[in-house]
Design an enzyme around this catalytic site. Structure first.
Site, short mmCIF file in Angstrom:
data_model
loop_
_atom_site.label_atom_id
_atom_site.label_comp_id
_atom_site.label_asym_id
_atom_site.label_seq_id
_atom_site.Cartn_x
_atom_site.Cartn_y
_atom_site.Cartn_z
N CYS A 156 0.82 -1.24 0.00
CA CYS A 156 0.00 0.00 0.00
C CYS A 156 0.84 1.27 0.00
O CYS A 156 0.31 2.35 -0.28
CB CYS A 156 -0.92 0.02 1.20
SG CYS A 156 -2.25 -1.18 1.06
N1 COA Z 1 -20.49 -8.96 7.74
C1 COA Z 1 -21.03 -9.02 8.98
N2 COA Z 1 -20.31 -9.23 10.09
C2 COA Z 1 -18.98 -9.38 9.94
C3 COA Z 1 -18.36 -9.33 8.69
C4 COA Z 1 -19.16 -9.11 7.56
N3 COA Z 1 -18.66 -9.05 6.32
N4 COA Z 1 -17.03 -9.50 8.84
C5 COA Z 1 -16.81 -9.66 10.15
N5 COA Z 1 -17.99 -9.59 10.83
C6 COA Z 1 -18.20 -9.73 12.27
C7 COA Z 1 -17.14 -10.57 12.91
O1 COA Z 1 -17.47 -11.93 12.85
C8 COA Z 1 -17.14 -10.05 14.32
O2 COA Z 1 -18.20 -10.65 15.03
P1 COA Z 1 -18.05 -11.00 16.60
O3 COA Z 1 -17.86 -9.69 17.29
O4 COA Z 1 -19.34 -11.68 16.90
O5 COA Z 1 -16.84 -11.87 16.69
C9 COA Z 1 -17.48 -8.58 14.18
O6 COA Z 1 -18.10 -8.47 12.90
C10 COA Z 1 -16.25 -7.68 14.24
O7 COA Z 1 -15.26 -8.21 13.34
P2 COA Z 1 -13.82 -7.56 13.19
O8 COA Z 1 -13.07 -8.30 12.12
O9 COA Z 1 -13.19 -7.43 14.53
O10 COA Z 1 -14.24 -6.13 12.60
P3 COA Z 1 -13.48 -4.76 12.67
O11 COA Z 1 -14.34 -3.80 13.37
O12 COA Z 1 -12.07 -4.90 13.10
O13 COA Z 1 -13.50 -4.33 11.13
C11 COA Z 1 -11.95 -4.22 9.28
C12 COA Z 1 -12.83 -5.11 10.16
C13 COA Z 1 -11.18 -5.14 8.34
C14 COA Z 1 -12.84 -3.28 8.49
C15 COA Z 1 -10.99 -3.39 10.16
O14 COA Z 1 -10.34 -4.22 11.09
C16 COA Z 1 -9.93 -2.67 9.36
O15 COA Z 1 -10.20 -1.89 8.48
N6 COA Z 1 -8.63 -2.89 9.71
C17 COA Z 1 -7.54 -2.25 9.05
C18 COA Z 1 -7.48 -2.77 7.68
C19 COA Z 1 -6.36 -2.20 6.88
O16 COA Z 1 -6.07 -1.06 6.89
N7 COA Z 1 -5.76 -3.06 6.13
C20 COA Z 1 -4.77 -2.65 5.27
C21 COA Z 1 -4.99 -3.40 4.03
S1 COA Z 1 -3.79 -2.95 2.91
#
Ligand code: COA
Length: 374
Positions: A156
């Site tokens: 990235c």
């Molecule tokens: N739809 C519905 N629920 C979902 C889901 C989806 N697509 N994906 C995950 N969930 C659920 C999970 O199962 C979890 O449920 P639980 O609390 O019962 O265990 C809950 O939502 C939270 O999941 P989590 O993965 O902890 O979500 P988050 O708030 O951390 O958001 C991201 C996920 C990926 C959006 C976030 O972590 C993020 O953006 N991180 C940084 C990513 C980044 O910058 N990456 C760089 C890439 S180059």
């Protein structure tokens, strides 16, 4: 030494759009099929059923509303779940070069620079569609540019690292007019079958022309300084590579051959790293966050950007001070901060300061401090 400046930017946006709702319908159909296929194992408690995704979660967790892609038909087909791309012959332009050319032409037009004047092409992106010859050299030829060209990959952060490399070469005189181009086909390495990340990425290409400030034909952004930093982490990883064939089960359909991340950890670790990086960069130049008129951040997650913007500016930035484009484009890897810069920089006044910052796998973070000049 010469003063390097950005004189043109260009964005290639694919024609096809996938909304969150469309994406979720396809994912849920795939999940239902998998659950039906594995019904016995699920009933025996040997396997957990796949859960449905939701548009509400995607928007709330990331700020993403839609993404542009090169091909949506394969991604939205529950039997396929990846883009369908035509096999091109070796005599045809590669897909990355084709996207790059569109963005390059727009950037060159804006700068008023002819392609033949370019003597450095850097293709900086998260993935290259082949091992060699370098995509950058193909772009150089298709443009009719001179000098030399090379590919670089810092995930990235590829665009800002590429801008640093080009700016340093323009500053020293080893190049006079450079183009840094970021064709990102993120749909190719995203695991569309994984509920935790299937919504994250989109496709795009951006290009940035960097030349001597004294050669600029119109308004420009002087590159006051750049700063790159890296710190190894496995929290964003993709194991695909040229040794795949040589390893046991290497060519199987394996989860680790696509993008994987520990999203929560990335969020928690990268936000403070990036905020501290930007503040130290500004401090070394004799500035603080309050001196910035604009912050063009990497476009991965809206909350991440909100946290970073607040820490850097010392207050909640106005929307126009820290523009987001991820609601429309999703995460486009290295291109995200350049899309934001290309779309939201025209209105700056001479003397205004702005900072482009990208961050991601590696970990890596790159920042480019810019001053608008008339
Ligand atoms: N739809 C519905 N629920 C979902 C889901 C989806 N697509 N994906 C995950 N969930 C659920 C999970 O199962 C979890 O449920 P639980 O609390 O019962 O265990 C809950 O939502 C939270 O999941 P989590 O993965 O902890 O979500 P988050 O708030 O951390 O958001 C991201 C996920 C990926 C959006 C976030 O972590 C993020 O953006 N991180 C940084 C990513 C980044 O910058 N990456 C760089 C890439 S180059």
């Amino acid at each position: 030494m010469y003063q390097p400046a950005i004189t043109g930017t260009g964005v290639f946006t694919p024609e096809q759009v996938i909304t969150n709702d469309e994406l979720v319908v396809a994912f849920n159909a795939y999940a239902d099929r998998m659950n039906a296929k594995n019904a016995e194992a699920i009933a025996a408690g040997e396997m957990a059923p796949m859960e449905h995704s939701s548009s509400e979660f995607i928007f709330k967790a990331s700020g993403i509303e839609q993404r542009y892609v090169i091909d949506k038909s394969g991604v939205l087909d529950p039997e396929v779940m990846h883009p369908h791309l035509r096999q091109r012959s070796d005599d045809e332009l590669s897909l990355m070069a084709e996207m790059a050319l569109d963005a390059c032409q727009k950037a060159l037009d804006m700068a008023g620079v002819a392609a033949e004047e370019i003597d450095l092409v850097i293709c900086a992106a998260s993935n290259m569609e082949r091992a060699y010859p370098a995509i950058a050299i193909e772009i150089q030829k298709a443009l009719g540019a001179g000098g030399f060209a090379f590919d670089m990959n810092v995930a990235c952060s590829s665009a800002t690292f590429g801008i640093q490399a080009a700016a340093d070469m323009v500053r020293s005189g080893s190049a006079t007019k450079a183009i840094v181009v970021n064709p990102e086909i993120c749909s190719g390495h995203l695991e569309w079958r994984d509920r935790d990340c299937h919504f994250i990425f989109g496709d795009v290409a951006t290009a940035t022309v960097i030349e001597r400030a004294e050669d600029a034909k119109g308004a420009r952004f002087d590159i006051l300084s750049t700063r790159c930093a890296t710190e190894f982490s496995n929290n964003i990883r993709n194991n695909n590579g040229f040794l795949r064939r040589s390893r046991p089960s290497g060519v199987e359909d394996r989860r680790d051959m696509q993008f994987m991340q520990n999203g929560r950890k990335v969020f928690k670790e990268v936000v403070p790293m990036v905020s501290a990086h930007i503040l130290a960069h500004l401090d070394d130049e004799g500035f603080g966050g309050e001196n910035l008129r604009r912050l063009w951040l990497h476009q991965a997650n809206k909350s991440m950007n909100d946290f970073i913007g607040k820490k850097v500016m010392g207050r909640t930035p106005e929307r126009e001070e820290q523009p987001n484009i991820l609601q429309d484009y999703a995460n486009t890897s290295s291109a995200g901060s350049i899309i934001a810069f290309a779309k939201y920089s025209d209105d700056l006044d001479p003397g205004d300061l702005g900072l482009v910052c990208s961050f991601g796998a590696g970990y890596s973070v790159g920042s480019v401090l810019l001053r608008r000049e008339a």
